[in-house]
Write an enzyme that holds these catalytic residues in place. Structure first.
Site, PDB file in Angstrom:
ATOM      1  CG  ASP A   1       6.973  -2.672   6.136  1.00  0.00           C
ATOM      2  OD1 ASP A   1       7.078  -3.881   6.417  1.00  0.00           O
ATOM      3  OD2 ASP A   1       6.718  -2.234   4.991  1.00  0.00           O
ATOM      4  CB  ILE A   2      11.118  -0.630   3.119  1.00  0.00           C
ATOM      5  CG1 ILE A   2      12.357  -0.797   4.015  1.00  0.00           C
ATOM      6  CG2 ILE A   2      11.451   0.191   1.884  1.00  0.00           C
ATOM      7  CD1 ILE A   2      13.490  -1.589   3.377  1.00  0.00           C
TER       8      ILE A   2
ATOM      9  CD  GLU B   1       8.578  -5.744   3.049  1.00  0.00           C
ATOM     10  OE1 GLU B   1       9.043  -6.901   3.080  1.00  0.00           O
ATOM     11  OE2 GLU B   1       7.460  -5.479   2.575  1.00  0.00           O
TER      12      GLU B   1
END
Lengths: 294, 274
Positions: free
Chosen positions: A174-175, A217
């Site tokens: 996950d960003i 994301e």
């Protein structure tokens, strides 16, 4: 039936030897069709194109020898004027007369055109089906697999890995602080960041890994290995890659959850990777948490 | 390692007779194991006969068909290797028709201790005209035309189009009765087999042969000319070429007694030499 009557039929009739296909008798329409004369033609196979010879030797002859007849075989003949004529062939080998073959040969130009249309249509359908398949499996922004394709492929890979006694890993990535990027720089930049992250994953993942964007994301990587710690090593490498790469002029980091197993099902791995990702976030982001099911 | 039942089912393996010595028979492109029915009664009866269909041909299962695996002859050779291993076959005399001569050679390279002799009926290591030194008989464009002609000769069309339109890509095993299945195969696998057969060049494996090889050629074969047989004899160590007076590419069907005579003599000499 006399020869005169056979000559009246609008179909090429020819009798050949079973071996070598030497022409014994041919009616008028046969010679008209192949643009030959009884004097100019001695072997039936000599007027066939090379591809048609293969069909005759690989399909027609075994069928004739095995069953005594074969029907509706399309072949191509070469004419002395250099034309190629599609023909439809039916052949018969009487059980009491195994040294001869009776052939009925007719022009198949219209049938050939129709089949060509069908082939074109089929090729077109195949292309379209392939394009649709790709569209239905691909995430538009990153060109990675989408969630649906990822889940289906990962389930198949688990089965294969179990058969081959390999460990398999579900890596969820996950960003970090992505909401800030979207809020401060706009969704256009946010999309570019997602596309860049996708491109980097594609670049560093192995060819056989499944790489997907499974949410806004969120990304997922599914891999198999004969070393149980290889996914953790890869996660570590990815963290380094992201901290050293410039993404849209930003310092983008990621958090990763890695679940590895030799026997668990997809849903269990998914849940564990999700939990580990949450753990990595909670521990301060830009890091990974891993678990190996024993 | 596969279970024996799995391979027997997959390749539609059929075993006749018993004995320590084995004759394994591999059909060529376009056909299936029923093509051996004329030759079988002529073969020595103290051998165990092992017949099979390649995956994608005859009544073999289509469930395990892989376009990439069976796009090269090595994939077909793997079928033979699998059968030899799961049935634990030893002392195998391999009979291959046409392209199966080459496939047998590839298999014998993979399991040299199991296959100990090769009999090739109308073989060719390469059907393409390469240069003046090697004329396989066909140009590339001839073979492209072959693929087109095959497309225009298949009844399997409906079976092929329907899943494409509905989006179902699973294929069902070929379960046709003999009459329907003989020399008709799934259109996709047949074309793939045609490409693997006619576009490949396996001449380089001939000198690597280590087993006794009997080459049986007819004196007039549109697919494998006498010069191809002579080339094979010259380049394959431990091989002998026998030319059978006959025309065509299916000597085992048209001249089963002549073929069997050569096979029996060859096997006797080979066994005597062991």
């Amino acid at each position: 039936m006399s020869k005169v009557q056979l000559d009246n039929f609008p179909i090429g009739l020819v009798v050949t030897t079973a071996e070598g296909h030497a022409v014994l008798h041919g009616n008028k329409d046969f010679y008209r069709l192949c643009q030959q004369t009884p004097q100019s033609l001695s072997l039936l196979t000599s007027i066939l194109t090379p591809a048609s010879k293969i069909i005759v030797e690989s399909f027609v002859m075994p069928l004739l020898l095995h069953e005594g007849h074969c029907s509706e075989i399309q072949l191509t003949i070469n004419t002395p004027s250099g034309d190629k004529i599609p023909v439809l062939v039916n052949a018969l080998m009487h059980s009491a007369e195994k040294d001869s073959i009776y052939w009925a040969i007719s022009s198949a130009q219209k049938r050939d055109d129709l089949y060509q249309e069908l082939i074109n249509l089929r090729n077109d359908l195949e292309d379209k089906a392939e394009r649709l398949k790709q569209l239905s499996e691909t995430d538009e922004l990153t060109k990675l697999l989408n969630r649906r394709a990822f889940v289906a492929d990962a389930r198949t890979m688990i089965k294969q890995a179990k058969r081959n006694n390999l460990s398999y890993s579900f890596m969820m990535l996950d960003i970090d602080h992505f909401k800030h990027i979207n809020d401060q720089l706009g969704h256009f930049v946010g999309d570019k960041v997602i596309a860049d992250v996708g491109a980097l994953l594609k670049k560093y993942c192995r060819e056989n890994d499944l790489t997907a964007r499974i949410g806004g994301e969120e990304f997922a990587i599914f891999s198999t290995s004969n070393a149980t710690d290889s996914a953790s090593q890869f996660a570590e490498k990815l963290l380094k890659v992201f901290s050293s790469e410039d993404i849209q002029g930003l310092n983008v980091t990621v958090s990763i959850g890695v679940a590895t197993s030799l026997s668990d099902d997809f849903d269990t791995l998914y849940k564990t990777a999700d939990r580990l990702l949450y753990q990595a976030k909670k521990n301060g982001r830009n890091q990974f948490c891993a678990h190996f099911f024993t | 390692m596969f279970a024996p039942e799995h391979i027997i089912d997959r390749n539609n393996v059929y075993i006749m007779g018993s004995g320590n010595k084995v004759i394994m028979m591999a059909h060529g492109f376009g056909c299936n194991q029923t093509m051996w029915r004329f030759l079988i009664p002529e073969l020595p009866d103290d051998y165990k006969l092992v017949l099979f269909d390649y995956v994608g041909s005859g009544a073999a299962s289509m469930a395990e068909y892989s376009t990439s695996k069976y796009s090269s002859l090595e994939g077909y050779a793997q079928d033979i290797v699998d059968i030899c291993k799961v049935l634990d076959l030893q002392n195998v005399s391999f009979i291959g028709h046409s392209v199966s001569g080459t496939i047998g050679l590839l298999a014998a390279r993979a399991v040299p201790d199991r296959i100990n002799a090769l009999i090739m009926i109308c073989p060719s290591p390469c059907f393409l005209n390469i240069d003046q030194g090697y004329q396989g008989g066909f140009e590339k464009h001839d073979l492209s035309e072959l693929i087109e002609l095959m497309d225009k000769n298949y009844i399997g069309w409906a079976e092929y189009l329907a899943p494409l339109v509905t989006g179902i890509t699973e294929r069902h095993p070929v379960t046709n009765e003999l009459t329907e299945s003989f020399c008709t195969t799934n259109p996709i696998s047949a074309k793939n087999f045609a490409k693997a057969t006619f576009f490949s060049d396996h001449r380089t494996i001939l000198p690597e042969n280590t087993h006794p090889v009997l080459l049986l050629q007819s004196d007039n074969d549109a697919l494998a000319s006498l010069s191809v047989g002579q080339y094979m004899e010259k380049n394959t160590p431990n091989s002998e070429l026998q030319v059978i007076k006959g025309k065509g590419h299916c000597l085992h069907m048209t001249h089963p007694q002549d073929v069997a005579l050569h096979i029996k003599r060859f096997l006797e000499v080979k066994c005597a030499g062991e």
